[in-house]
Scaffold this motif. Structure first.
Motif, PDB file in Angstrom:
ATOM      1  N   ARG A 424       0.836  -1.205   0.000  1.00 45.96           N
ATOM      2  CA  ARG A 424       0.000   0.000   0.000  1.00 45.96           C
ATOM      3  C   ARG A 424       0.878   1.265   0.000  1.00 45.96           C
ATOM      4  O   ARG A 424       0.554   2.248  -0.672  1.00 45.96           O
ATOM      5  CB  ARG A 424      -0.932  -0.003   1.208  1.00 45.96           C
ATOM      6  CG  ARG A 424      -1.817   1.228   1.307  1.00 45.96           C
ATOM      7  CD  ARG A 424      -2.877   1.057   2.368  1.00 45.96           C
ATOM      8  NE  ARG A 424      -3.869   0.077   1.962  1.00 45.96           N
ATOM      9  CZ  ARG A 424      -4.920   0.371   1.192  1.00 45.96           C
ATOM     10  NH1 ARG A 424      -5.100   1.596   0.761  1.00 45.96           N
ATOM     11  NH2 ARG A 424      -5.779  -0.566   0.856  1.00 45.96           N
ATOM     12  N   THR A 428       0.628   4.045  -2.952  1.00 46.58           N
ATOM     13  CA  THR A 428       0.199   5.412  -2.624  1.00 46.58           C
ATOM     14  C   THR A 428       1.371   6.386  -2.552  1.00 46.58           C
ATOM     15  O   THR A 428       1.173   7.549  -2.241  1.00 46.58           O
ATOM     16  CB  THR A 428      -0.547   5.423  -1.277  1.00 46.58           C
ATOM     17  OG1 THR A 428       0.310   4.897  -0.249  1.00 46.58           O
ATOM     18  CG2 THR A 428      -1.808   4.575  -1.359  1.00 46.58           C
ATOM     19  N   SER A 430       3.679   6.622  -0.366  1.00 42.00           N
ATOM     20  CA  SER A 430       3.839   7.121   0.999  1.00 42.00           C
ATOM     21  C   SER A 430       5.135   6.568   1.580  1.00 42.00           C
ATOM     22  O   SER A 430       5.453   5.395   1.376  1.00 42.00           O
ATOM     23  CB  SER A 430       2.661   6.693   1.879  1.00 42.00           C
ATOM     24  OG  SER A 430       1.440   7.167   1.360  1.00 42.00           O
ATOM     25  N   LEU A 477      -6.811  -1.043  -3.882  1.00 42.41           N
ATOM     26  CA  LEU A 477      -6.503   0.284  -4.418  1.00 42.41           C
ATOM     27  C   LEU A 477      -7.679   0.851  -5.206  1.00 42.41           C
ATOM     28  O   LEU A 477      -7.503   1.688  -6.094  1.00 42.41           O
ATOM     29  CB  LEU A 477      -5.251   0.203  -5.298  1.00 42.41           C
ATOM     30  CG  LEU A 477      -3.995  -0.240  -4.541  1.00 42.41           C
ATOM     31  CD1 LEU A 477      -2.860  -0.533  -5.488  1.00 42.41           C
ATOM     32  CD2 LEU A 477      -3.581   0.818  -3.534  1.00 42.41           C
ATOM     33  N   ARG A 483      -2.095   2.480 -10.106  1.00 44.85           N
ATOM     34  CA  ARG A 483      -1.532   2.229  -8.778  1.00 44.85           C
ATOM     35  C   ARG A 483      -1.318   0.746  -8.541  1.00 44.85           C
ATOM     36  O   ARG A 483      -0.355   0.340  -7.878  1.00 44.85           O
ATOM     37  CB  ARG A 483      -2.451   2.825  -7.716  1.00 44.85           C
ATOM     38  CG  ARG A 483      -2.472   4.361  -7.746  1.00 44.85           C
ATOM     39  CD  ARG A 483      -3.629   4.927  -6.961  1.00 44.85           C
ATOM     40  NE  ARG A 483      -3.551   4.613  -5.553  1.00 44.85           N
ATOM     41  CZ  ARG A 483      -4.546   4.826  -4.681  1.00 44.85           C
ATOM     42  NH1 ARG A 483      -5.686   5.352  -5.109  1.00 44.85           N
ATOM     43  NH2 ARG A 483      -4.391   4.519  -3.406  1.00 44.85           N
TER      44      ARG A 483
END
Length: 528
Positions: A424, A428, A430, A477, A483
């Motif tokens: 994830r 994303t 991150s 997602l 993504r």
């Protein structure tokens, strides 16, 4: 030895197949018409494009029937065609003499011979599918042999680390596994000493807890000679920072965690041992094979732990815990040696570049734990076991997936949650994602019934592991093609094809939110 052009694609992370092995297959009947006898083939690709460069990844045996060859094609056209294949990193060209051409064009033979591209004639009776299948079979065999070799080497290294003289024993096993020469540079040497590691070197000094500071270098294997030894000594200095004040500003000169070189046909590699300041592992090998890096990484991790200064704290028993794990002990047996009851599992991936033993050790040091695992160099994923009480924060240059604090009984399940958190985080973009915790509605259903329902619902797609894995990522997602492609490291068209295949096999409308909810529930309960 000349280096490859900077624009040349890197070979794929698969073991190569010698071209001679394909030519030796009597069932294929391939004939080499031009170019060198040997080349490393990683896979086969069929293309009738006049410019295949944008569609190749490097290392391919490119198969063509010459459909793209214009009737007026001359030597200049074939020269440009071969140049494009070489620019794309193609390993060899296979030309089928049917159904378009009766013979391989002479201009193509001349162009391949002039530029050193192996050219194979594919006879009428041999289909391109048969050639591709043969390449796949040979790659699979090479991969299996490589895995067996790596597994045996890791077992030998683990056994060596449990001996009374673990450091020299590990060096000896490493040199034997790579059929080369290994040296552990001491702190004074790695920092800039000038002694020759081949002169008066010993393999009988350090023990668990680390060699004494300033001790001599340890070597193992066949001595490569003074020229190569000197080059490796210089390479070892590259991976260690210069002393403070060595620059005009007085700051420390940044240094890489590993470095490579080639001297007199020998391959040299130096690894900075992350938690043992000043220690550098140097290797000299006559060749570089698939699996060598994995074996060297395992040895680097062991030597990092064995040479570290741990004092009398719980860290003193960590090398023993690592050895027991490598020899097959369970988490419950090893956990007491780690000095803590609860731990945080972290999965990490570098934002750029490759993961190696040195960079993984540096990450573990930043997180406060040398308990690291380079899961797969090809995937660049590093796993770290962090003691409870040491906060896991963002790390520059890394993407982290963090699971909750847990005891050894739950490590396998929590490890999977950390892996999903990393997926994830990558999707994303991150720097750090923590796996959620707390009560959920789905937990009200008995686990056994939930698993049985998941198996029945997903049975049509579980025969192909890529399908449930892609569907899980796509649903997590929110149906984003881009993504999902980033998270799985595949092309977005591959994601579309797999999701369409899932919809067809499951006979479901994946645009229906109720269907998505039920599939997500099942995928979360389906064991990997």
């Amino acid at each position: 030895m000349p280096s490859a052009p900077a624009s040349l694609p890197a070979p794929p992370p698969t073991p190569p197949v010698p071209l001679s092995a394909l030519l030796a297959r009597g069932d294929l009947g391939l004939v080499r018409l031009a170019g060198p006898e040997e080349a490393d083939v990683h896979w086969a690709q069929v293309s009738e494009m006049a410019d295949p460069l944008p569609y190749l990844l490097g290392g391919e045996l490119l198969l063509t029937a010459g459909v793209q060859v214009p009737p007026s094609a001359g030597a200049a056209w074939f020269d440009a065609y071969v140049e494009r294949i070489l620019a794309a990193g193609g390993a060899a060209l296979g030309f089928g003499v049917a159904p378009v051409h009766d013979t391989v064009p002479g201009e193509l033979v001349a162009a391949c011979e002039a530029r050193g591209l192996p050219l194979l004639e594919v006879p009428r009776r041999t289909t391109f599918s048969a050639v591709a299948r043969a390449v796949g079979e040979l790659v699979a065999r090479a991969r299996l042999a490589d895995l067996r070799r790596v597994a045996e080497a890791q077992r030998s290294l683990a056994s060596a680390a449990s001996r009374p003289d673990p450091v020299p024993s590990v060096l000896r096993q490493l040199a034997a596994a790579l059929e080369g020469w290994a040296v552990l540079f001491g702190p004074s040497r790695a920092a800039g000493g000038s002694a020759d590691p081949g002169a008066g070197a010993s393999v009988g000094g350090p023990s668990v807890g680390g060699p004494s500071r300033g001790s001599g270098d340890l070597t193992a294997g066949r001595d490569p000679g003074p020229r190569v030894r000197a080059a490796l000594t210089e390479l070892a200095r590259v991976v260690r920072p210069a002393p403070p004040g060595s620059t005009a500003s007085g700051s420390t000169v940044p240094a890489p965690s590993s470095a490579t070189d080639t001297v007199d046909g020998r391959h040299l590699t130096a690894y900075a041992l992350g938690t043992a300041p000043g220690y550098v592992l140097g290797l000299v090998t006559g060749r570089r094979e698939a699996g060598d890096h994995t074996i060297a990484s395992a040895a680097s991790v062991l030597l990092t732990l064995l040479t570290g200064e741990h004092g009398g704290g719980p860290e003193a028993t960590w090398p023993a815990a690592l050895v027991r794990l490598l020899l097959g002990a369970g988490p419950q047996e090893v956990a007491p040696l780690l000095g803590g009851e609860r731990w945080t599992l972290v999965h990490a991936r570098p934002e750029a570049g490759a993961s190696d033993a040195a960079s993984a050790a540096a990450l573990g040091e930043a997180l406060g734990s040398p308990l690291i695992d380079l899961v797969d160099p090809a995937d660049r994923v590093v796993r770290v076991l962090v003691p409870e009480g040491r906060p896991v924060e963002r790390q520059t240059g890394w993407t982290l997936g963090v699971a909750e604090v847990t005891g050894p009984d739950d490590w396998p399940a929590v490890d999977e949650r950390a892996a999903r958190a990393l997926v994830r985080a990558l999707a994303t973009r991150s720097p750090l994602v923590r796996h959620g915790s707390g009560g959920r509605l789905a937990d009200l259903l008995p686990p056994r019934e939930a698993e049985e329902h998941a198996r029945a619902l997903l049975a049509p797609i579980t025969g192909t592991p890529a399908l449930p894995r892609t569907l899980r990522a796509w649903l997590s997602l929110h149906g984003s093609w881009d993504r999902t492609a980033v998270a799985l490291s595949v092309h977005r068209n591959t994601v579309r094809q797999r999701i369409a295949r899932c919809a067809a096999l499951l006979e479901s409308d994946l645009d229906d939110p109720d269907v998505r909810m039920e599939l997500w529930f099942a995928l979360r309960r389906l064991p990997d």
